[in-house]
Each structure stands twice: as structure tokens, then as C-alpha cells.
Design a protein around this motif. Structure first.
Motif, short mmCIF file in Angstrom:
data_model
loop_
_atom_site.label_atom_id
_atom_site.label_comp_id
_atom_site.label_asym_id
_atom_site.label_seq_id
_atom_site.Cartn_x
_atom_site.Cartn_y
_atom_site.Cartn_z
N UNK A 1 0.84 -1.21 0.00
CA UNK A 1 0.00 0.00 0.00
C UNK A 1 0.87 1.25 0.00
N UNK A 2 1.92 1.26 0.81
CA UNK A 2 2.83 2.40 0.85
C UNK A 2 3.53 2.59 -0.49
N UNK A 3 4.02 1.48 -1.05
CA UNK A 3 4.71 1.56 -2.35
C UNK A 3 3.76 2.08 -3.42
N UNK A 4 2.52 1.61 -3.40
CA UNK A 4 1.55 2.06 -4.40
C UNK A 4 1.27 3.55 -4.31
N UNK A 5 1.08 4.05 -3.09
CA UNK A 5 0.82 5.49 -2.92
C UNK A 5 2.01 6.32 -3.38
N UNK A 6 3.21 5.92 -2.98
CA UNK A 6 4.41 6.67 -3.38
C UNK A 6 4.58 6.65 -4.88
N UNK A 7 4.36 5.51 -5.50
CA UNK A 7 4.53 5.40 -6.96
C UNK A 7 3.52 6.27 -7.69
N UNK A 8 2.26 6.23 -7.25
CA UNK A 8 1.21 7.01 -7.93
C UNK A 8 1.49 8.51 -7.80
N UNK A 9 1.81 8.97 -6.60
CA UNK A 9 2.04 10.40 -6.38
C UNK A 9 3.28 10.87 -7.13
N UNK A 10 4.35 10.08 -7.12
CA UNK A 10 5.58 10.48 -7.80
C UNK A 10 5.38 10.57 -9.31
N UNK A 11 4.71 9.56 -9.89
CA UNK A 11 4.45 9.58 -11.33
C UNK A 11 3.53 10.75 -11.69
N UNK A 12 2.52 11.00 -10.85
CA UNK A 12 1.61 12.12 -11.11
C UNK A 12 2.35 13.46 -11.08
N UNK B 1 5.53 13.94 -11.75
CA UNK B 1 6.35 14.02 -12.94
C UNK B 1 5.55 14.36 -14.18
N UNK B 2 4.40 13.72 -14.35
CA UNK B 2 3.54 14.01 -15.51
C UNK B 2 3.01 15.44 -15.48
N UNK B 3 2.65 15.91 -14.28
CA UNK B 3 2.17 17.29 -14.16
C UNK B 3 3.27 18.29 -14.52
N UNK C 1 8.98 24.55 -14.61
CA UNK C 1 9.15 23.77 -13.38
C UNK C 1 10.48 23.02 -13.36
N UNK C 2 10.99 22.79 -12.15
CA UNK C 2 12.19 21.98 -11.95
C UNK C 2 11.73 20.53 -11.78
N UNK C 3 11.75 19.79 -12.88
CA UNK C 3 11.17 18.45 -12.89
C UNK C 3 11.83 17.51 -11.88
N UNK C 4 13.18 17.39 -11.85
CA UNK C 4 13.79 16.49 -10.86
C UNK C 4 13.46 16.89 -9.42
N UNK C 5 13.45 18.20 -9.15
CA UNK C 5 13.13 18.65 -7.79
C UNK C 5 11.69 18.34 -7.42
N UNK C 6 10.76 18.56 -8.36
CA UNK C 6 9.35 18.26 -8.08
C UNK C 6 9.13 16.77 -7.83
N UNK C 7 9.80 15.93 -8.61
CA UNK C 7 9.67 14.49 -8.42
C UNK C 7 10.24 14.07 -7.06
N UNK C 8 11.40 14.64 -6.71
CA UNK C 8 12.02 14.31 -5.42
C UNK C 8 11.13 14.74 -4.25
N UNK C 9 10.57 15.93 -4.35
CA UNK C 9 9.68 16.42 -3.28
C UNK C 9 8.44 15.54 -3.17
N UNK C 10 7.85 15.18 -4.33
CA UNK C 10 6.66 14.32 -4.32
C UNK C 10 6.97 12.96 -3.71
#
Length: 259
Positions: free
Chosen positions: A20-31, A33-35, A178-187
Motif C-alpha cells: 500500500x505504501x509503495x503504491x501510494x508513493x509510486x502514484x504520487x511520484x508519477x503524477x 512528474x507528468x504534471x 518547473x524543476x522536474x527532478x526537484x518536483x519528483x524528489x519532493x513528491x
């Protein structure tokens, strides 16, 4: 009975809801990055550099003074210039002489950021916009109007433009946002912290007893017997001839039943 958790309990809770934790992290991180890549508009920055110095007449008049005193005076003057450059006295002139920018003085003020390097007589006029070319045009226009208007405001001519922003740079400019790597890291970090926190919260709110270990942990009582879950269909099919194991209190006994 103690409610304190040791390190093993923390690992147990995380492992219990690991997917469940992995799924939430993966969904938020990918979202995130796409945003950042496909939704967020890129913002560009162009800048000009302006130097504040003294004219030859001022230098002759201040011959008795030390050079360091004159430099310090100019550095302190930069702080005043940084405020003046964003006032209507300058920006209204930019709007008047550069109507092609199609901006009001208030809109210009929001796009302009003036900074200076410590202990130098140079200040930087930075402008952000969705278009790099327009940002460069605004930066050049503001710097030029500022240079022209300062003599009328202070009755001095001590401002020179070191370099203008290039309208057509040799290399394609990169957006500052946007700073894509920074946004992904923060997410990733934020979603990981939140998902782990929710996992601990759910564990705290869950007061049900599910396993033998829960009985021993929370009730501090030994387990005398357990009832296994049996599939009804399978039980009906194998009832006629198969032996059944029964766990009784205190010890294990094997009892065979049949017709």
C-alpha cells in the motif's frame, strides 16, 4: 501491559502495509512528474546587468576621499536603485515607450526581480515570462528606461548597462520552472512520509485481534485453542472418508471420523 512500540513493531507495521505504501508513493511520484512535464507551463528568465559608478566630474570633486569610500557609497546607492526600478516612475515610462509589450506597470512589477551581488557595484534585473524572447525584451526595456530616467530623478549620471539580454541566444534557453527532478524528489519524499504516517495511524486505530500473536501481546494470555477457517464446499466433499484433525486444549490429539 505496555503500549510502547519497539523497533521491531515499526518494521512489522511497515511490512504489513508495504505494498500500500509503495503504491501510494509510486502514484504520487508519477503524477508529479507528468504534471511537471505535460501540464505545468514552462517559465523562462532573462536578465541584464547594470553597474553603478561615478562620473568623471564626481571623481574629480571627491579626490580627497578614499576609493573605498566612493565604492561603499555606490553600493549603498544600489539599494535605493533596486526600489526605484520597480516604481511607476520607471515602469510607467516602459509602458508608454514600449506598447508592444502589452503589459501594465503592475504586471511588469510582478515579473521583475532586482538583485545585487554583495560588495559589488553591479545589480541584475531579472524578468520571468512564459516566453524567453518577451522576458528578454522586458528586461532590456526596463534597463534602458531606468538608465535614461535616473539623471532626471537624482540629477546624476552614474548608471551604465553592462549587457543586455540576448533576444536570440546561441543555445535554446532552458526554463527555470518547473524543476522536474526537484518536483519528483519532493513528491517522493512527501508521499513516503504521508503514506507511512497513515499506515501507523491505521494500525493505531485498529483495535481488533486477528492472530495468536495479538492475543499474547495485548491480552497477555496463552492461546489454548484455535479454530481454522474451512471452505464449506471442500469440507462437504471430503467429509465422508477423510480424517479430521482437532486441536484440543493443552495438547494435540488426532481423531479420525468416518462412516
Amino acid at each position: 501491559m505496555t503500549n510502547e512500540l519497539d523497533l521491531r513493531d515499526y518494521f512489522r507495521i511497515v511490512r504489513k502495509r508495504l505494498w500500500w505504501i509503495v503504491g501510494v508513493v509510486l502514484i504520487v511520484t508519477v503524477a508529479a512528474g507528468l504534471y511537471s512535464i505535460y501540464v505545468k507551463d514552462p517559465i523562462y528568465q532573462a536578465s541584464t546587468k547594470i553597474i553603478v559608478n561615478q562620473t568623471s566630474a564626481q571623481v574629480m570633486a571627491n579626490q580627497p576621499q578614499l576609493n573605498s569610500d566612493m565604492v561603499n557609497t555606490n553600493i549603498r546607492m544600489i539599494e535605493t536603485y533596486k526600489e526605484i526600478i520597480k516604481t511607476p516612475a520607471i515602469l510607467d515610462k516602459v509602458v508608454q515607450y514600449y506598447p508592444q509589450l502589452q503589459l501594465t506597470s503592475e504586471q511588469l512589477a510582478e515579473k521583475i526581480k532586482v538583485s545585487s551581488v554583495n560588495n559589488t557595484q553591479v545589480m541584475t534585473v531579472g524578468v520571468t515570462d512564459l516566453s524567453y524572447r518577451k522576458a528578454a525584451e522586458i528586461a532590456n526595456a526596463v534597463s534602458e528606461i531606468f538608465r535614461q530616467e535616473i539623471p532626471n530623478i537624482f540629477n546624476v549620471e552614474n548608471v551604465s548597462i553592462l549587457n543586455n539580454a540576448k533576444l536570440e541566444p546561441a543555445q535554446s534557453p532552458s526554463p527555470i520552472s518547473p524543476n522536474i527532478p526537484l518536483n519528483i524528489a519532493i513528491a517522493f519524499i512527501v508521499s513516503l512520509m504521508l503514506s507511512v504516517g497513515v499506515a501507523f495511524l491505521l494500525e493505531y486505530l485498529d483495535d481488533s485481534i486477528k492472530t495468536e500473536q495479538d492475543v499474547e501481546r495485548y491480552l497477555e494470555l496463552p492461546v489454548l485453542a484455535s479454530i481454522s477457517k474451512v471452505n464449506f464446499d471442500e469440507n462437504q466433499g471430503g467429509m465422508a472418508g477423510r480424517p479430521t484433525q482437532v486441536k484440543s486444549t493443552g495438547e494435540l490429539n488426532h481423531v479420525s471420523t468416518g462412516k
